[in-house]
Design an enzyme around this catalytic site. Structure first.
Site, PDB file in Angstrom:
ATOM      1  CG  ASP A  40     -34.102  43.459 143.723  1.00 39.05           C
ATOM      2  OD1 ASP A  40     -34.510  43.794 142.084  1.00 39.05           O
ATOM      3  OD2 ASP A  40     -34.902  42.529 144.241  1.00 39.05           O
ATOM      4  CG  ASP A  41     -36.488  46.785 141.229  1.00 44.11           C
ATOM      5  OD1 ASP A  41     -36.093  45.747 140.683  1.00 44.11           O
ATOM      6  OD2 ASP A  41     -37.153  46.752 142.241  1.00 44.11           O
ATOM      7  CB  CYS A  80     -37.442  41.207 140.711  1.00 42.71           C
ATOM      8  SG  CYS A  80     -37.192  42.282 141.464  1.00 42.71           S
ATOM      9  NE  ARG A  84     -33.747  38.601 141.574  1.00 46.41           N
ATOM     10  CZ  ARG A  84     -33.397  39.332 142.108  1.00 46.41           C
ATOM     11  NH1 ARG A  84     -32.751  38.273 143.109  1.00 46.41           N
ATOM     12  NH2 ARG A  84     -33.463  40.440 142.148  1.00 46.41           N
ATOM     13  CE  LYS A 137     -36.334  40.136 144.540  1.00 47.33           C
ATOM     14  NZ  LYS A 137     -36.778  41.139 144.644  1.00 47.33           N
ATOM     15  CG  HIS A 139     -38.284  36.830 143.296  1.00 52.09           C
ATOM     16  ND1 HIS A 139     -38.621  38.176 143.301  1.00 52.09           N
ATOM     17  CD2 HIS A 139     -39.601  36.095 143.554  1.00 52.09           C
ATOM     18  CE1 HIS A 139     -39.576  38.382 142.807  1.00 52.09           C
ATOM     19  NE2 HIS A 139     -40.213  37.173 143.187  1.00 52.09           N
ATOM     20  CB  SER A 162     -40.105  41.154 146.372  1.00 53.70           C
ATOM     21  OG  SER A 162     -38.942  41.022 145.305  1.00 53.70           O
ATOM     22  CG  HIS A 236     -37.468  45.377 145.353  1.00 53.47           C
ATOM     23  ND1 HIS A 236     -38.731  45.166 145.703  1.00 53.47           N
ATOM     24  CD2 HIS A 236     -37.675  44.514 144.094  1.00 53.47           C
ATOM     25  CE1 HIS A 236     -39.752  44.912 145.028  1.00 53.47           C
ATOM     26  NE2 HIS A 236     -38.870  44.937 144.042  1.00 53.47           N
ATOM     27  CG  ASP A 288     -33.558  42.798 139.505  1.00 52.19           C
ATOM     28  OD1 ASP A 288     -33.377  44.111 139.456  1.00 52.19           O
ATOM     29  OD2 ASP A 288     -34.598  42.122 139.987  1.00 52.19           O
ATOM     30  CG  ASN A 289     -35.728  44.628 137.727  1.00 50.64           C
ATOM     31  OD1 ASN A 289     -35.877  44.121 138.067  1.00 50.64           O
ATOM     32  ND2 ASN A 289     -36.161  46.080 138.254  1.00 50.64           N
ATOM     33  CE  LYS A 309     -39.670  45.608 139.936  1.00 51.79           C
ATOM     34  NZ  LYS A 309     -40.278  45.550 140.861  1.00 51.79           N
TER      35      LYS A 309
END
Ligand code: MG
Length: 469
Positions: A40-41, A80, A84, A137, A139, A162, A236, A288-289, A309
């Site tokens: 994540d991130d 996010c 996803r 996660k 989301h 998150s 994240h 994810d980003n 992001k």
């Protein structure tokens, strides 16, 4: 033995043989397992095998050396929730209401989520009787009808949104709490299936516990085809890591966190090796980003890519990606284009499952590039920043109709007419606009953008539904 008994015995033996043969799936016939590890991130420049000078990622480096490192691999969105939705459905999130200009992601007060009409990778693989688990996660909606167990997953262990949400406001300002994180500042629930089992989730041990859950799922399902979606909450912000990883990295707190995620990847790959499943399991690692640059040293790095992001610039949507399948993949780096949108059609092709035919899919089967039998069929990418189309990539050219940085300060996008044009082959950092020299390419890009926009149908927005007081 009477003739009748003899006939009965022969018949029974025949059917026994037929059913025994039919019921036995040889290793050759068994479809491959799939494991998606989704950080994540995490930024494009945050792994040693993608050029970071001080973060050590020996497990990911080994995974890349044994498999394929993809250098032009994109997510479906730069934040996010929509990212996803794109991965799990093979569709741009604007097609299923999972993108919004007003609310960029789902929040604890949201009442929307990934619609039941959508077919996730997990649900698709149920045709082939895969065991399926979501760990980490989610989301994509925290109400029961949107949880993983309502979208084709047999089980879920993780957080529904998150890890910086449900902030305990009395403890201080969002940014201060994030940069000086304590577990009690974020009242995020940890869930098993539909039940909350811990609140606030103890995030210091969350990467380790996700890993244990993933490894125990692999061991439990070793005799059965499986799909494991392991979506880490880290890196994240707020950052957390186990005590064993405190102070281990020269990159500081952020580096400690990445090194624990790297350890986790090693645990998963070792479990597959130990159970004799490595040659029958395709593992994908990506994020994810891009990095959340607003958080200074506690955010990551997009390396030589521009921005991060929340932005359609390359740093927001191009991710460090590794595929691993010993003995099956053609080893070595891949510079072809690929996307998380391609996972669903690729898994369909490799498993023999039927991909959904009654809707627009935006993904391609990239198995030729994985197996070394041909190039990736992906020739273009559409970059949505929330609902709006900002840019189109075709071959090495990327054309921007709008731009907006992820940094605080810009409220409205810059509109470009004529558009900007960059050659990502020679200018991956997007520094030199060459639009004036290529009117023919601009015309082709306008055409592609129009065709794509014409293919979008109005849908009910899921991200804007929320509890009203
Ligand atoms: Mg993210």
């Amino acid at each position: 033995m009477t003739p009748a008994r003899f006939f009965t015995a022969i018949t029974a033996t025949f059917f026994l043989c037929v059913f025994t043969f039919a019921g036995r799936v040889s290793a050759e016939d068994r479809p491959p397992n799939f494991v998606v590890i989704f950080a994540d991130d995490l930024g494009y420049g945050d792994l040693s095998c993608f050029g970071h000078p001080t973060i050590r990622t020996p497990n990911l480096d080994r995974m890349a050396a044994e498999g394929q490192k993809w250098t032009n691999f994109y997510v479906a969105a730069c934040v996010c929730t929509p990212s996803r939705a794109g991965l799990l459905t093979g569709r741009y999130p604007v097609r299923n209401g999972m993108a919004s200009d007003k609310k960029r992601v789902l929040f604890p007060e949201s009442t929307g989520g990934l619609p039941q009409s959508e077919i996730t990778i997990a649900r698709m693989l149920k045709q082939k009787d895969y065991a399926t688990a979501a760990v980490g996660k989610w989301h994509l909606g925290h109400l029961p009808e949107f949880l993983p167990t309502s979208h084709g997953f047999d089980s879920f262990f993780g957080i529904p949104y998150s890890n910086d949400m449900d902030r305990v406001a009395s403890k201080g300002k969002h940014r201060d709490l994030i940069l000086n994180p304590k577990v009690e500042y974020f009242n995020v629930p940890l869930m098993r299936n539909e039940e909350i089992v811990e609140r606030p989730a103890d995030q210091t041990t969350i990467t380790r516990r996700y890993t244990e859950e993933a490894v125990s799922f692999i061991k439990k399902e070793k005799d059965h085809p499986f799909f494991l979606y392991l979506a880490h909450s880290m890196p994240h912000v707020p950052l957390f890591r186990s005590p064993e990883f405190e102070g281990v990295s020269d990159r500081g707190f952020y580096g400690d966190v990445i090194e624990e995620v790297d350890w986790s990847v090693g645990q998963v790959l070792n479990a597959l090796r130990k159970e004799g499943l490595a040659e029958n399991t395709l593992v994908v690692f990506t994020s994810d980003n891009g990095p959340w640059l607003l958080f200074d040293q506690q955010g990551g790095s997009a390396g030589l890519l521009r921005d991060g992001k929340g932005s359609a610039w390359e740093g927001g949507m191009r991710e460090p990606t590794i595929f691993w399948w010993p003995g099956k993949l053609k080893q070595g780096p891949v510079h072809d284009m690929g996307s998380t949108l391609d996972l669903l059609p690729t898994f369909a092709a490799l498993s023999g499952a039927q991909k959904p035919e009654d809707r627009v899919l935006d993904g391609y089967d990239i198995s030729p590039a994985l197996l070394g039998t041909g190039p990736s069929p992906r020739q273009e990418m559409y970059y949505h920043q929330d609902v709006e189309l900002y840019a189109v990539r075709s071959g090495w050219y990327k054309c921007y109709f709008k731009t907006m940085t992820s940094y605080i300060g810009q409220k409205e996008p810059d509109v470009h007419d004529p558009p900007l044009l960059f050659d990502l082959g020679s200018d991956p950092s997007e520094k030199y606009d060459i639009a004036a020299e290529h009117p023919d390419i601009i015309a082709k890009m306008r055409e592609l953008a129009k065709k794509h926009l014409d293919s979008l149908k109005p849908v009910e927005n899921q991200l804007e539904k929320h509890v009203t007081n």
